[in-house]
Design a protein around this motif. Structure first.
Motif, PDB file in Angstrom:
ATOM      1  N   ASP A 125       1.946 -17.044   6.797  1.00  0.00           N
ATOM      2  CA  ASP A 125       1.933 -18.297   7.565  1.00  0.00           C
ATOM      3  C   ASP A 125       1.002 -18.200   8.774  1.00  0.00           C
ATOM      4  N   LEU A 126       1.046 -17.050   9.457  1.00  0.00           N
ATOM      5  CA  LEU A 126       0.275 -16.884  10.689  1.00  0.00           C
ATOM      6  C   LEU A 126      -1.145 -16.376  10.431  1.00  0.00           C
ATOM      7  N   LYS A 127      -1.427 -16.017   9.162  1.00  0.00           N
ATOM      8  CA  LYS A 127      -2.756 -15.526   8.786  1.00  0.00           C
ATOM      9  C   LYS A 127      -3.151 -14.290   9.588  1.00  0.00           C
ATOM     10  N   ILE A 128      -2.239 -13.319   9.608  1.00  0.00           N
ATOM     11  CA  ILE A 128      -2.490 -12.076  10.345  1.00  0.00           C
ATOM     12  C   ILE A 128      -2.199 -10.874   9.447  1.00  0.00           C
ATOM     13  N   PRO A 129      -2.788  -9.718   9.761  1.00  0.00           N
ATOM     14  CA  PRO A 129      -2.550  -8.518   8.953  1.00  0.00           C
ATOM     15  C   PRO A 129      -1.159  -7.937   9.187  1.00  0.00           C
ATOM     16  N   ILE A 130      -0.683  -7.187   8.202  1.00  0.00           N
ATOM     17  CA  ILE A 130       0.646  -6.584   8.289  1.00  0.00           C
ATOM     18  C   ILE A 130       0.630  -5.230   7.588  1.00  0.00           C
ATOM     19  N   VAL A 131       1.364  -4.277   8.155  1.00  0.00           N
ATOM     20  CA  VAL A 131       1.616  -2.998   7.498  1.00  0.00           C
ATOM     21  C   VAL A 131       3.094  -2.913   7.164  1.00  0.00           C
ATOM     22  N   ASN A 132       3.388  -2.603   5.911  1.00  0.00           N
ATOM     23  CA  ASN A 132       4.749  -2.385   5.446  1.00  0.00           C
ATOM     24  C   ASN A 132       5.005  -0.883   5.389  1.00  0.00           C
ATOM     25  N   CYS A 133       6.057  -0.439   6.068  1.00  0.00           N
ATOM     26  CA  CYS A 133       6.402   0.984   6.060  1.00  0.00           C
ATOM     27  C   CYS A 133       7.197   1.314   4.802  1.00  0.00           C
ATOM     28  N   SER A 134       6.563   2.045   3.911  1.00  0.00           N
ATOM     29  CA  SER A 134       7.220   2.491   2.695  1.00  0.00           C
ATOM     30  C   SER A 134       7.594   3.969   2.858  1.00  0.00           C
ATOM     31  N   SER A 135       7.690   4.687   1.751  1.00  0.00           N
ATOM     32  CA  SER A 135       8.215   6.054   1.801  1.00  0.00           C
ATOM     33  C   SER A 135       7.665   6.868   0.638  1.00  0.00           C
ATOM     34  N   VAL A 136       7.572   8.177   0.830  1.00  0.00           N
ATOM     35  CA  VAL A 136       7.164   9.041  -0.277  1.00  0.00           C
ATOM     36  C   VAL A 136       8.254   9.165  -1.327  1.00  0.00           C
ATOM     37  N   HIS A 137       9.442   8.619  -1.046  1.00  0.00           N
ATOM     38  CA  HIS A 137      10.466   8.567  -2.093  1.00  0.00           C
ATOM     39  C   HIS A 137       9.965   7.783  -3.306  1.00  0.00           C
ATOM     40  N   ILE A 138       8.943   6.957  -3.108  1.00  0.00           N
ATOM     41  CA  ILE A 138       8.343   6.195  -4.198  1.00  0.00           C
ATOM     42  C   ILE A 138       7.951   7.104  -5.358  1.00  0.00           C
ATOM     43  N   TYR A 139       7.565   8.320  -5.062  1.00  0.00           N
ATOM     44  CA  TYR A 139       7.099   9.221  -6.121  1.00  0.00           C
ATOM     45  C   TYR A 139       8.248   9.794  -6.952  1.00  0.00           C
ATOM     46  N   GLY A 140       9.481   9.676  -6.468  1.00  0.00           N
ATOM     47  CA  GLY A 140      10.603  10.227  -7.204  1.00  0.00           C
ATOM     48  C   GLY A 140      10.687  11.735  -7.037  1.00  0.00           C
ATOM     49  N   ASN A 141      11.591  12.361  -7.773  1.00  0.00           N
ATOM     50  CA  ASN A 141      11.779  13.808  -7.634  1.00  0.00           C
ATOM     51  C   ASN A 141      11.507  14.566  -8.928  1.00  0.00           C
ATOM     52  N   GLY A 142      10.677  14.000  -9.788  1.00  0.00           N
ATOM     53  CA  GLY A 142      10.358  14.666 -11.053  1.00  0.00           C
ATOM     54  C   GLY A 142       9.664  15.999 -10.881  1.00  0.00           C
ATOM     55  N   SER A 143       9.003  16.200  -9.731  1.00  0.00           N
ATOM     56  CA  SER A 143       8.285  17.449  -9.503  1.00  0.00           C
ATOM     57  C   SER A 143       9.225  18.632  -9.278  1.00  0.00           C
ATOM     58  N   ASN A 144      10.520  18.400  -9.086  1.00  0.00           N
ATOM     59  CA  ASN A 144      11.463  19.498  -8.880  1.00  0.00           C
ATOM     60  C   ASN A 144      11.416  20.515 -10.010  1.00  0.00           C
ATOM     61  N   GLU A 145      11.080  20.068 -11.215  1.00  0.00           N
ATOM     62  CA  GLU A 145      11.117  20.935 -12.383  1.00  0.00           C
ATOM     63  C   GLU A 145       9.895  21.848 -12.488  1.00  0.00           C
ATOM     64  N   ASP A 146       8.846  21.580 -11.720  1.00  0.00           N
ATOM     65  CA  ASP A 146       7.586  22.313 -11.869  1.00  0.00           C
ATOM     66  C   ASP A 146       7.290  23.248 -10.704  1.00  0.00           C
ATOM     67  N   LEU A 147       8.277  23.538  -9.863  1.00  0.00           N
ATOM     68  CA  LEU A 147       8.010  24.291  -8.650  1.00  0.00           C
ATOM     69  C   LEU A 147       7.997  25.796  -8.881  1.00  0.00           C
ATOM     70  N   VAL A 148       7.152  26.482  -8.127  1.00  0.00           N
ATOM     71  CA  VAL A 148       7.108  27.935  -8.108  1.00  0.00           C
ATOM     72  C   VAL A 148       7.853  28.400  -6.868  1.00  0.00           C
ATOM     73  N   GLU A 149       8.771  29.349  -7.032  1.00  0.00           N
ATOM     74  CA  GLU A 149       9.620  29.780  -5.930  1.00  0.00           C
ATOM     75  C   GLU A 149       9.063  31.044  -5.292  1.00  0.00           C
ATOM     76  N   HIS A 150       8.789  30.976  -3.964  1.00  0.00           N
ATOM     77  CA  HIS A 150       8.393  32.132  -3.181  1.00  0.00           C
ATOM     78  C   HIS A 150       9.529  32.526  -2.254  1.00  0.00           C
ATOM     79  N   GLU A 151       9.294  33.524  -1.417  1.00  0.00           N
ATOM     80  CA  GLU A 151      10.364  34.069  -0.591  1.00  0.00           C
ATOM     81  C   GLU A 151      10.962  33.033   0.354  1.00  0.00           C
ATOM     82  N   ASN A 152      10.104  32.282   1.040  1.00  0.00           N
ATOM     83  CA  ASN A 152      10.587  31.344   2.046  1.00  0.00           C
ATOM     84  C   ASN A 152      10.466  29.882   1.652  1.00  0.00           C
TER      85      ASN A 152
END
Length: 346
Positions: A125-152
């Motif tokens: 309505d105001l013809k102005i720019p806007i930023v929407n704050c989203s989240s990296v949760h968008i990617y989901g957690n499918g990468s949990n299965e492909d992780l390499v475990e190191h000491e820390n």
């Protein structure tokens, strides 16, 4: 983008929240007029058992001190009439926690979908720019299965904006955040608006009332200083590229000045990647306090590794600047100065 000749005005939704206060301070420091809306909900904060009234007042008082104007209103019902003269909208208001989305999916949807749609409609309505704050949760957690475990920590790959999304176990938060992104994208494409989605990750800093549902870095710092049990779900080798909120705040103005419509990762990148174990070790070093760390079973939907590639944000000149070694002491000092806010309510 050409600078407006008069003093520019930014409207920040959720301005009394953790990120909102940092964004407000940045824009005031840059000479902007800052307006904000917030409904001062205590839904998330009440889960922490901190002094809710004092905690809310703390951030409201901070906004008053720096000269930001607060309108007590909900982003779902605010109108264009409330924002006449505004040049830029930053939509920080959100329900950000996965656990709370599971507990109350209706509230999650109303806040993250209806609220975002309303703010996009006002920007149109105001013809102005806007930023929407989203989240990296968008990617989901499918990468949990492909992780390499190191000491820390776990070791994995960086994620850019072209990576697959909504992978693995999904919750209502994934649905509401993605819906907000899609509305932002379609408003840009259908109506020719300047609209950005910022996929934010691992933010921490002063005025963050972190609990077990959201704000894990602050939660661990508060519990360390208050001599309380620190609860870790699943494993302490989980990794995030944590981002100091002051750095995140700069991204909004830089996009306004020189950014195009699109979706951008806004995170700490590889240089700020750190595991839960490493954060706890650093907090122990900074505070000199012993920690009682309690391990509990993993939670549904948690993402165990995320390090973003925010190269795309270099297109408008942004990259993170503050290291954990620089940022964590700022958080710790703020908690030390405000311990009365974190004393458990009876």
């Amino acid at each position: 983008m050409k600078r407006i000749e008069r003093q520019a005005t930014v409207m920040i939704t959720g301005i009394a929240g953790f990120l909102g206060t940092h964004v407000a301070k940045h824009f005031i420091d840059q000479g902007w007029k800052v307006l904000g809306i917030d409904n001062l909900t205590d839904f998330e904060l009440s889960k922490t058992k901190y002094d809710v009234e004092k905690s809310r007042k703390h951030n409201v008082d901070f906004l008053s001190e720096i000269g930001a104007k607060l309108l007590l209103k909900d982003c779902r019902v605010v109108t264009s009439a409330d924002m006449l003269g505004v040049d830029f909208i930053i939509h920080c208001a959100a329900q950000p926690a996965m656990t709370l989305a599971i507990e109350d999916p209706a509230l999650d949807m109303a806040t993250n979908v209806i609220g975002t749609f309303n703010m996009l409609s006002i920007a149109r309505d105001l013809k102005i720019p806007i930023v929407n704050c989203s989240s990296v949760h968008i990617y989901g957690n499918g990468s949990n299965e492909d992780l390499v475990e190191h000491e820390n920590s776990f070791v994995g790959e960086m994620t850019n904006e072209d990576a697959p999304i909504l992978m693995g176990d999904l919750t209502p938060l994934h649905a509401s955040k993605r819906a907000g992104e899609l509305y932002a994208q379609t408003f840009a494409e259908t109506y020719g608006m300047r609209v950005a989605n910022f996929r934010l990750t691992g933010m921490y800093g002063e005025r963050q009332f972190g609990g077990m549902d959201h704000g894990w870095v602050a939660n661990f710092a508060i519990r360390t200083l208050m001599d309380e049990d620190i609860i870790v779900f699943g494993t302490d080798k989980q990794v995030r590229d944590i981002l100091y909120a002051g750095d995140a705040a700069k991204a909004f103005e830089m996009w306004y000045e020189d950014g195009k419509s699109g979706t951008f990762n806004i995170g700490g990148n590889q240089k700020n990647a750190i595991s839960i174990k490493e954060v706890l070790t650093e907090l122990n070093r900074i505070t000199g306090k012993e920690q009682n760390i309690v391990m509990e079973e993993e939670r549904f939907g948690d993402l165990w590794y995320f390090v973003c590639d925010s190269t795309k944000a270099l297109g408008f000149g942004w990259s993170p600047e503050t290291s954990p070694e620089e940022g964590l002491p700022k958080l710790v000092d703020w908690i030390k100065d405000n311990k009365e806010l974190f004393r458990k309510e009876e």
